[in-house]
Design a protein around this motif. Sequence first.
Motif, PDB file in Angstrom:
ATOM      1  N   LEU A  19       0.811  -1.218   0.000  1.00  0.00           N
ATOM      2  CA  LEU A  19       0.000   0.000   0.000  1.00  0.00           C
ATOM      3  C   LEU A  19       0.845   1.269   0.000  1.00  0.00           C
ATOM      4  O   LEU A  19       0.350   2.346  -0.324  1.00  0.00           O
ATOM      5  N   LEU A  20       2.113   1.158   0.364  1.00  0.00           N
ATOM      6  CA  LEU A  20       2.986   2.322   0.378  1.00  0.00           C
ATOM      7  C   LEU A  20       3.331   2.807  -1.032  1.00  0.00           C
ATOM      8  O   LEU A  20       3.739   3.959  -1.198  1.00  0.00           O
ATOM      9  N   ASP A  21       3.154   1.944  -2.030  1.00  0.00           N
ATOM     10  CA  ASP A  21       3.431   2.353  -3.414  1.00  0.00           C
ATOM     11  C   ASP A  21       2.575   3.556  -3.773  1.00  0.00           C
ATOM     12  O   ASP A  21       1.349   3.528  -3.630  1.00  0.00           O
ATOM     13  N   GLY A  22       3.228   4.615  -4.217  1.00  0.00           N
ATOM     14  CA  GLY A  22       2.516   5.812  -4.650  1.00  0.00           C
ATOM     15  C   GLY A  22       2.180   6.789  -3.546  1.00  0.00           C
ATOM     16  O   GLY A  22       1.610   7.844  -3.808  1.00  0.00           O
ATOM     17  N   ILE A  23       2.499   6.464  -2.304  1.00  0.00           N
ATOM     18  CA  ILE A  23       2.216   7.373  -1.195  1.00  0.00           C
ATOM     19  C   ILE A  23       3.433   8.262  -0.959  1.00  0.00           C
ATOM     20  O   ILE A  23       4.542   7.767  -0.735  1.00  0.00           O
ATOM     21  N   THR A  24       3.226   9.553  -1.010  1.00  0.00           N
ATOM     22  CA  THR A  24       4.292  10.511  -0.741  1.00  0.00           C
ATOM     23  C   THR A  24       4.267  10.889   0.740  1.00  0.00           C
ATOM     24  O   THR A  24       3.280  10.630   1.438  1.00  0.00           O
ATOM     25  N   GLU A  25       5.336  11.531   1.183  1.00  0.00           N
ATOM     26  CA  GLU A  25       5.378  12.009   2.570  1.00  0.00           C
ATOM     27  C   GLU A  25       4.200  12.955   2.831  1.00  0.00           C
ATOM     28  O   GLU A  25       3.569  12.895   3.882  1.00  0.00           O
ATOM     29  N   GLU A  26       3.919  13.816   1.857  1.00  0.00           N
ATOM     30  CA  GLU A  26       2.815  14.771   2.009  1.00  0.00           C
ATOM     31  C   GLU A  26       1.475  14.052   2.120  1.00  0.00           C
ATOM     32  O   GLU A  26       0.654  14.362   2.984  1.00  0.00           O
ATOM     33  N   MET A  27       1.254  13.084   1.244  1.00  0.00           N
ATOM     34  CA  MET A  27      -0.004  12.332   1.260  1.00  0.00           C
ATOM     35  C   MET A  27      -0.158  11.565   2.578  1.00  0.00           C
ATOM     36  O   MET A  27      -1.263  11.473   3.127  1.00  0.00           O
ATOM     37  N   ALA A  28       0.953  11.051   3.096  1.00  0.00           N
ATOM     38  CA  ALA A  28       0.919  10.262   4.327  1.00  0.00           C
ATOM     39  C   ALA A  28       0.445  11.080   5.522  1.00  0.00           C
ATOM     40  O   ALA A  28      -0.048  10.522   6.504  1.00  0.00           O
ATOM     41  N   ASP A  29       0.581  12.405   5.435  1.00  0.00           N
ATOM     42  CA  ASP A  29       0.194  13.270   6.546  1.00  0.00           C
ATOM     43  C   ASP A  29      -1.189  13.896   6.405  1.00  0.00           C
ATOM     44  O   ASP A  29      -1.677  14.524   7.335  1.00  0.00           O
ATOM     45  N   GLN A  30      -1.812  13.729   5.268  1.00  0.00           N
ATOM     46  CA  GLN A  30      -3.130  14.319   5.060  1.00  0.00           C
ATOM     47  C   GLN A  30      -4.190  13.494   5.800  1.00  0.00           C
ATOM     48  O   GLN A  30      -4.184  12.273   5.748  1.00  0.00           O
ATOM     49  N   ILE A  31      -5.066  14.197   6.460  1.00  0.00           N
ATOM     50  CA  ILE A  31      -6.170  13.540   7.166  1.00  0.00           C
ATOM     51  C   ILE A  31      -7.438  13.798   6.363  1.00  0.00           C
ATOM     52  O   ILE A  31      -7.848  14.952   6.201  1.00  0.00           O
ATOM     53  N   PRO A  32      -8.048  12.736   5.837  1.00  0.00           N
ATOM     54  CA  PRO A  32      -9.285  12.944   5.068  1.00  0.00           C
ATOM     55  C   PRO A  32     -10.365  13.594   5.930  1.00  0.00           C
ATOM     56  O   PRO A  32     -10.441  13.353   7.150  1.00  0.00           O
ATOM     57  N   GLU A  33     -11.178  14.390   5.288  1.00  0.00           N
ATOM     58  CA  GLU A  33     -12.252  15.088   6.002  1.00  0.00           C
ATOM     59  C   GLU A  33     -13.136  14.089   6.736  1.00  0.00           C
ATOM     60  O   GLU A  33     -13.533  13.054   6.200  1.00  0.00           O
ATOM     61  N   GLY A  34     -13.420  14.409   7.999  1.00  0.00           N
ATOM     62  CA  GLY A  34     -14.284  13.562   8.811  1.00  0.00           C
ATOM     63  C   GLY A  34     -13.535  12.493   9.592  1.00  0.00           C
ATOM     64  O   GLY A  34     -14.151  11.730  10.340  1.00  0.00           O
ATOM     65  N   PHE A  35     -12.204  12.421   9.431  1.00  0.00           N
ATOM     66  CA  PHE A  35     -11.404  11.418  10.137  1.00  0.00           C
ATOM     67  C   PHE A  35     -10.421  12.113  11.072  1.00  0.00           C
ATOM     68  O   PHE A  35     -10.270  13.319  11.039  1.00  0.00           O
ATOM     69  N   ARG A  36      -9.744  11.330  11.921  1.00  0.00           N
ATOM     70  CA  ARG A  36      -8.815  11.928  12.877  1.00  0.00           C
ATOM     71  C   ARG A  36      -7.392  11.404  12.747  1.00  0.00           C
ATOM     72  O   ARG A  36      -6.524  11.762  13.538  1.00  0.00           O
ATOM     73  N   ASN A  37      -7.153  10.523  11.797  1.00  0.00           N
ATOM     74  CA  ASN A  37      -5.815   9.971  11.604  1.00  0.00           C
ATOM     75  C   ASN A  37      -5.434  10.019  10.131  1.00  0.00           C
ATOM     76  O   ASN A  37      -6.272  10.310   9.273  1.00  0.00           O
ATOM     77  N   ASN A  38      -4.183   9.714   9.861  1.00  0.00           N
ATOM     78  CA  ASN A  38      -3.685   9.722   8.493  1.00  0.00           C
ATOM     79  C   ASN A  38      -2.999   8.393   8.189  1.00  0.00           C
ATOM     80  O   ASN A  38      -2.951   7.496   9.038  1.00  0.00           O
ATOM     81  N   ILE A  39      -2.478   8.274   6.987  1.00  0.00           N
ATOM     82  CA  ILE A  39      -1.823   7.021   6.585  1.00  0.00           C
ATOM     83  C   ILE A  39      -0.606   6.754   7.454  1.00  0.00           C
ATOM     84  O   ILE A  39      -0.386   5.626   7.901  1.00  0.00           O
ATOM     85  N   ARG A  40       0.204   7.781   7.720  1.00  0.00           N
ATOM     86  CA  ARG A  40       1.407   7.595   8.546  1.00  0.00           C
ATOM     87  C   ARG A  40       1.013   7.055   9.930  1.00  0.00           C
ATOM     88  O   ARG A  40       1.637   6.143  10.451  1.00  0.00           O
ATOM     89  N   TRP A  41      -0.050   7.619  10.517  1.00  0.00           N
ATOM     90  CA  TRP A  41      -0.478   7.150  11.825  1.00  0.00           C
ATOM     91  C   TRP A  41      -0.887   5.674  11.761  1.00  0.00           C
ATOM     92  O   TRP A  41      -0.522   4.883  12.635  1.00  0.00           O
ATOM     93  N   ASN A  42      -1.649   5.299  10.731  1.00  0.00           N
ATOM     94  CA  ASN A  42      -2.081   3.906  10.611  1.00  0.00           C
ATOM     95  C   ASN A  42      -0.888   2.961  10.527  1.00  0.00           C
ATOM     96  O   ASN A  42      -0.886   1.896  11.145  1.00  0.00           O
ATOM     97  N   LEU A  43       0.133   3.330   9.769  1.00  0.00           N
ATOM     98  CA  LEU A  43       1.330   2.489   9.651  1.00  0.00           C
ATOM     99  C   LEU A  43       2.050   2.374  10.991  1.00  0.00           C
ATOM    100  O   LEU A  43       2.430   1.277  11.409  1.00  0.00           O
ATOM    101  N   GLY A  44       2.241   3.504  11.664  1.00  0.00           N
ATOM    102  CA  GLY A  44       2.903   3.479  12.968  1.00  0.00           C
ATOM    103  C   GLY A  44       2.094   2.720  13.997  1.00  0.00           C
ATOM    104  O   GLY A  44       2.643   1.983  14.832  1.00  0.00           O
ATOM    105  N   HIS A  45       0.779   2.860  13.939  1.00  0.00           N
ATOM    106  CA  HIS A  45      -0.100   2.175  14.881  1.00  0.00           C
ATOM    107  C   HIS A  45      -0.028   0.654  14.692  1.00  0.00           C
ATOM    108  O   HIS A  45       0.053  -0.095  15.678  1.00  0.00           O
ATOM    109  N   VAL A  46      -0.035   0.197  13.455  1.00  0.00           N
ATOM    110  CA  VAL A  46       0.087  -1.236  13.174  1.00  0.00           C
ATOM    111  C   VAL A  46       1.380  -1.772  13.785  1.00  0.00           C
ATOM    112  O   VAL A  46       1.395  -2.832  14.415  1.00  0.00           O
ATOM    113  N   TYR A  47       2.466  -1.024  13.605  1.00  0.00           N
ATOM    114  CA  TYR A  47       3.753  -1.453  14.160  1.00  0.00           C
ATOM    115  C   TYR A  47       3.702  -1.517  15.693  1.00  0.00           C
ATOM    116  O   TYR A  47       4.091  -2.522  16.299  1.00  0.00           O
ATOM    117  N   VAL A  48       3.218  -0.460  16.320  1.00  0.00           N
ATOM    118  CA  VAL A  48       3.198  -0.383  17.786  1.00  0.00           C
ATOM    119  C   VAL A  48       2.306  -1.469  18.389  1.00  0.00           C
ATOM    120  O   VAL A  48       2.690  -2.133  19.360  1.00  0.00           O
TER     121      VAL A  48
END
Length: 158
Positions: A19-48
């Motif tokens: 899923l990381l294919d095509g994800i930029t650092e900028e995209m990883a930090d964007q939080i979609p409207e109506g949500f409270r987390n981003n892609i980077r958070w989801n990846l870090g959360h899975v690891y933790v």
Amino acid sequence: MEDFIFRQITFVRGQTLKLLDGITEEMADQIPEGFRNNIRWNLGHVYVVLERLAFHFSNQSQQLPDGYKEQFGLGTSPLSLPESVTVPTLHELKTLLQEQPERIRAVLSQNLQVITDPPYTTSSGMTLETPEQLLSFSIYHEGMHISTIKMYKKLLSK
């Protein structure tokens, strides 16, 4: 013969990493409207979470870089982080995520059926008593976050 649980963890983690294919650092930090987390958070959360499920309840050492628990633990959000916090790069997260399944296999392969004391009860009410049960639950957990990351990618690509 290797236990199936380790093959499952490796397979699911491969799906997460794809899923990381095509994800930029900028995209990883964007939080979609109506949500409270981003892609980077989801990846870090899975690891933790997998780190905790695999090692904490088996009384083994966790490899948690400084600040990961505070950034990616249960109930956290990038919305509530101080601006001074340095978030890990996608490359750093990818490296940790790639190395984690083999480290788990190396440490737990001979201890899958050892009863943990005390057992762990998830936030959804399921009680887990052995490393094998904890690892099995982690696969379900990571699958939920795979779905979330896929949805975020779709929403952010519009």
